[in-house]
Design a protein around this motif. Sequence first.
Motif, PDB file in Angstrom:
ATOM      1  N   MET A  32       0.819  -1.347   0.026  1.00  0.00           N
ATOM      2  CA  MET A  32      -0.143  -0.020   0.028  1.00  0.00           C
ATOM      3  C   MET A  32       1.086   1.060   0.077  1.00  0.00           C
ATOM      4  N   SER A  33       0.581   2.291  -0.829  1.00  0.00           N
ATOM      5  CA  SER A  33       1.224   3.283  -0.798  1.00  0.00           C
ATOM      6  C   SER A  33       1.108   4.323   0.143  1.00  0.00           C
ATOM      7  N   SER A  35      -0.425   6.992   0.127  1.00  0.00           N
ATOM      8  CA  SER A  35      -1.854   7.670  -0.062  1.00  0.00           C
ATOM      9  C   SER A  35      -2.860   6.724  -0.280  1.00  0.00           C
ATOM     10  N   GLY A  36      -2.500   5.403   0.069  1.00  0.00           N
ATOM     11  CA  GLY A  36      -3.420   4.271   0.369  1.00  0.00           C
ATOM     12  C   GLY A  36      -3.903   3.500  -1.051  1.00  0.00           C
ATOM     13  N   ALA A  37      -3.123   3.597  -2.247  1.00  0.00           N
ATOM     14  CA  ALA A  37      -3.287   3.032  -3.492  1.00  0.00           C
ATOM     15  C   ALA A  37      -2.833   1.494  -2.964  1.00  0.00           C
ATOM     16  N   ILE A  38      -3.569   0.425  -3.545  1.00  0.00           N
ATOM     17  CA  ILE A  38      -3.288  -0.959  -3.331  1.00  0.00           C
ATOM     18  C   ILE A  38      -2.353  -1.476  -4.577  1.00  0.00           C
ATOM     19  N   ASN A  39      -1.455  -2.351  -4.365  1.00  0.00           N
ATOM     20  CA  ASN A  39      -0.864  -2.856  -5.327  1.00  0.00           C
ATOM     21  C   ASN A  39      -0.486  -4.425  -5.138  1.00  0.00           C
ATOM     22  N   LEU A  40      -0.823  -5.166  -6.156  1.00  0.00           N
ATOM     23  CA  LEU A  40      -0.481  -6.889  -6.022  1.00  0.00           C
ATOM     24  C   LEU A  40       0.482  -7.018  -7.258  1.00  0.00           C
ATOM     25  N   ALA A  41       1.454  -7.853  -6.962  1.00  0.00           N
ATOM     26  CA  ALA A  41       2.424  -8.316  -8.269  1.00  0.00           C
ATOM     27  C   ALA A  41       3.125  -9.590  -7.409  1.00  0.00           C
ATOM     28  N   PRO A  42       3.535 -10.492  -8.806  1.00  0.00           N
ATOM     29  CA  PRO A  42       4.287 -11.612  -8.148  1.00  0.00           C
ATOM     30  C   PRO A  42       5.410 -11.392  -8.173  1.00  0.00           C
ATOM     31  N   TYR A  43       6.459 -12.052  -7.335  1.00  0.00           N
ATOM     32  CA  TYR A  43       7.617 -11.956  -7.449  1.00  0.00           C
ATOM     33  C   TYR A  43       8.430 -13.500  -7.011  1.00  0.00           C
ATOM     34  N   SER A  44       9.159 -14.097  -8.173  1.00  0.00           N
ATOM     35  CA  SER A  44       9.725 -15.383  -7.918  1.00  0.00           C
ATOM     36  C   SER A  44      11.189 -15.211  -7.422  1.00  0.00           C
ATOM     37  N   PHE A  45      11.851 -14.358  -7.469  1.00  0.00           N
ATOM     38  CA  PHE A  45      13.109 -14.193  -6.888  1.00  0.00           C
ATOM     39  C   PHE A  45      12.746 -14.037  -5.305  1.00  0.00           C
ATOM     40  N   PHE A  46      12.219 -14.871  -4.810  1.00  0.00           N
ATOM     41  CA  PHE A  46      11.332 -14.892  -3.399  1.00  0.00           C
ATOM     42  C   PHE A  46      11.780 -16.236  -2.506  1.00  0.00           C
ATOM     43  N   ASN A  47      11.816 -15.718  -1.333  1.00  0.00           N
ATOM     44  CA  ASN A  47      11.876 -16.909  -0.492  1.00  0.00           C
ATOM     45  C   ASN A  47      11.906 -16.585   0.987  1.00  0.00           C
ATOM     46  N   GLN A  88      -4.942 -15.430 -12.307  1.00  0.00           N
ATOM     47  CA  GLN A  88      -4.992 -14.254 -11.798  1.00  0.00           C
ATOM     48  C   GLN A  88      -3.632 -13.658 -11.292  1.00  0.00           C
ATOM     49  N   MET A  89      -2.821 -14.570 -10.980  1.00  0.00           N
ATOM     50  CA  MET A  89      -1.565 -14.226 -10.445  1.00  0.00           C
ATOM     51  C   MET A  89      -0.943 -13.762 -11.723  1.00  0.00           C
ATOM     52  N   ASN A  90      -1.007 -14.384 -13.082  1.00  0.00           N
ATOM     53  CA  ASN A  90      -0.263 -13.863 -14.067  1.00  0.00           C
ATOM     54  C   ASN A  90      -0.871 -12.513 -14.719  1.00  0.00           C
ATOM     55  N   GLN A  91      -1.959 -12.258 -14.238  1.00  0.00           N
ATOM     56  CA  GLN A  91      -2.741 -11.130 -14.685  1.00  0.00           C
ATOM     57  C   GLN A  91      -1.974  -9.855 -13.951  1.00  0.00           C
ATOM     58  N   THR A  92      -1.873 -10.108 -12.659  1.00  0.00           N
ATOM     59  CA  THR A  92      -1.452  -9.208 -11.620  1.00  0.00           C
ATOM     60  C   THR A  92       0.115  -8.636 -12.070  1.00  0.00           C
ATOM     61  N   SER A  93       0.749  -9.410 -13.064  1.00  0.00           N
ATOM     62  CA  SER A  93       1.976  -8.915 -13.265  1.00  0.00           C
ATOM     63  C   SER A  93       2.130  -8.091 -14.425  1.00  0.00           C
ATOM     64  N   ALA A  94       0.966  -7.679 -15.026  1.00  0.00           N
ATOM     65  CA  ALA A  94       1.097  -6.818 -16.198  1.00  0.00           C
ATOM     66  C   ALA A  94       1.548  -5.455 -15.848  1.00  0.00           C
ATOM     67  N   PRO A  95       2.174  -4.631 -16.580  1.00  0.00           N
ATOM     68  CA  PRO A  95       2.478  -3.352 -16.262  1.00  0.00           C
ATOM     69  C   PRO A  95       1.469  -2.394 -16.197  1.00  0.00           C
ATOM     70  N   TYR A  96       0.526  -2.540 -15.006  1.00  0.00           N
ATOM     71  CA  TYR A  96      -0.471  -1.521 -14.637  1.00  0.00           C
ATOM     72  C   TYR A  96       0.332  -0.143 -14.392  1.00  0.00           C
ATOM     73  N   ARG A  98       0.929   2.846 -12.204  1.00  0.00           N
ATOM     74  CA  ARG A  98       0.953   3.022 -10.621  1.00  0.00           C
ATOM     75  C   ARG A  98      -0.478   3.713 -10.117  1.00  0.00           C
ATOM     76  N   GLY A  99      -0.973   3.129  -8.916  1.00  0.00           N
ATOM     77  CA  GLY A  99      -2.303   3.700  -8.624  1.00  0.00           C
ATOM     78  C   GLY A  99      -3.443   2.590  -9.121  1.00  0.00           C
ATOM     79  N   VAL A 100      -3.217   1.935 -10.133  1.00  0.00           N
ATOM     80  CA  VAL A 100      -4.117   0.868 -10.537  1.00  0.00           C
ATOM     81  C   VAL A 100      -4.191  -0.389  -9.533  1.00  0.00           C
ATOM     82  N   ASN A 101      -5.462  -0.670  -8.908  1.00  0.00           N
ATOM     83  CA  ASN A 101      -5.312  -1.909  -8.191  1.00  0.00           C
ATOM     84  C   ASN A 101      -5.431  -3.251  -8.472  1.00  0.00           C
ATOM     85  N   GLU A 102      -4.269  -4.012  -8.773  1.00  0.00           N
ATOM     86  CA  GLU A 102      -4.499  -5.133  -9.735  1.00  0.00           C
ATOM     87  C   GLU A 102      -5.182  -6.256  -8.898  1.00  0.00           C
TER      88      GLU A 102
END
Length: 213
Positions: A32-33, A35-47, A88-96, A98-102
Motif C-alpha cells: 500500500m502506498s 496515499s492508500g493505493a493498493i498494489n499486487l504483483a508476483p515476485y519469484s526471486f522470493f524465499n 489471476q497471478m499472471n494477470q497481476t504481473s501486467a505493467p499496470y 501506478r495507482g491501479v489496484n491489480e
Amino acid sequence: MFYSTDKNDHGLPHDPFKAIIAPRPIGWITSMSASGAINLAPYSFFNGVRSKPPMVMFASETRKDSQTFIEETKEFVCNLATWDLREQMNQTSAPYPRGVNELEEAGLTAAPCRLVKPPRVAEAPCALECKYVQTVPLQDHHGHLFDGFIIIGLVVGVHIDERYIRNGLLDSAAMKPIARGGYHDYSVLDQSFTMRRPTSVAETKALAETKAG
Ligand SMILES: Cc1cc2nc3c(=O)[nH]c(=O)nc-3n(C[C@H](O)[C@H](O)[C@H](O)COP(=O)(O)O)c2cc1C
C-alpha cells in the motif's frame, strides 16, 4: 557445456539461468502506498530466509511499485500463489500504471489483515503479514551498483486456510502452490515425500551402511 556470464556465450536461443534456479516459489505481494493505493504483483526471486523469527525476501530487478510502496509504508503481505489462482497471478504481473489496484483488476477479493494495513488476497490459502526490515541494493563483485534490490521483511502474522491442516500438519501439496521455472514455464507442487534429517554423523553412517548392505 560451460559458459561465462560476462560473455553469456551459451549459444542457446534463450538464457538458461532461470531454468536452473527452478522451481522458485512465488511471493504474490500486496503493498500500500502512503496515499492508500493498493498494489499486487508476483515476485519469484522470493524465499523465506529465516524461521525464528520468520523472515522473507524478494528481489526487484529494477525499482518497481511494490518496492516503492513498501519503502513508503513499511509493510507488505506475501500471498500464496496456487494452481487455482494461476491466471489471476499472471494477470497481476501486467505493467499496470501506478495507482491501479491489480487485486480488483484480476477479480480477486481483498481481505483485511490484522497487524499490517495492506490487504491480503482472500482467495489465497495462506498469507504472511510482513513488516519491512531493509532494502539491500545489489552490486557486482567490484562494488558497482545495479538497479536491483532485495527487500527483506519480518513475518508478524500468518493466515492459513484451516481446510489444509491435516493431522496437525499444513498439507502444502493439497494447496497446489505454483512455482516459476525458466522461460514461460511453471511447475505445481501436488505431491511431496518425507525424509528425516540425520540427527548425528553416526546416524548418517548407519543409514549409509544399511543401504549398502
Ligand atoms: C511469476 C512471475 C514472477 C516474477 N518475478 C519477478 C521477480 O522476482 N522480480 C521482478 O523484478 N519482477 C518479477 N516479475 C515481474 C513483475 O511481477 C512485474 O514487473 C510487475 O509488473 C511488477 O509490479 P509492481 O510494479 O506493481 O511491483 C515476475 C512476474 C511473474 C509473472
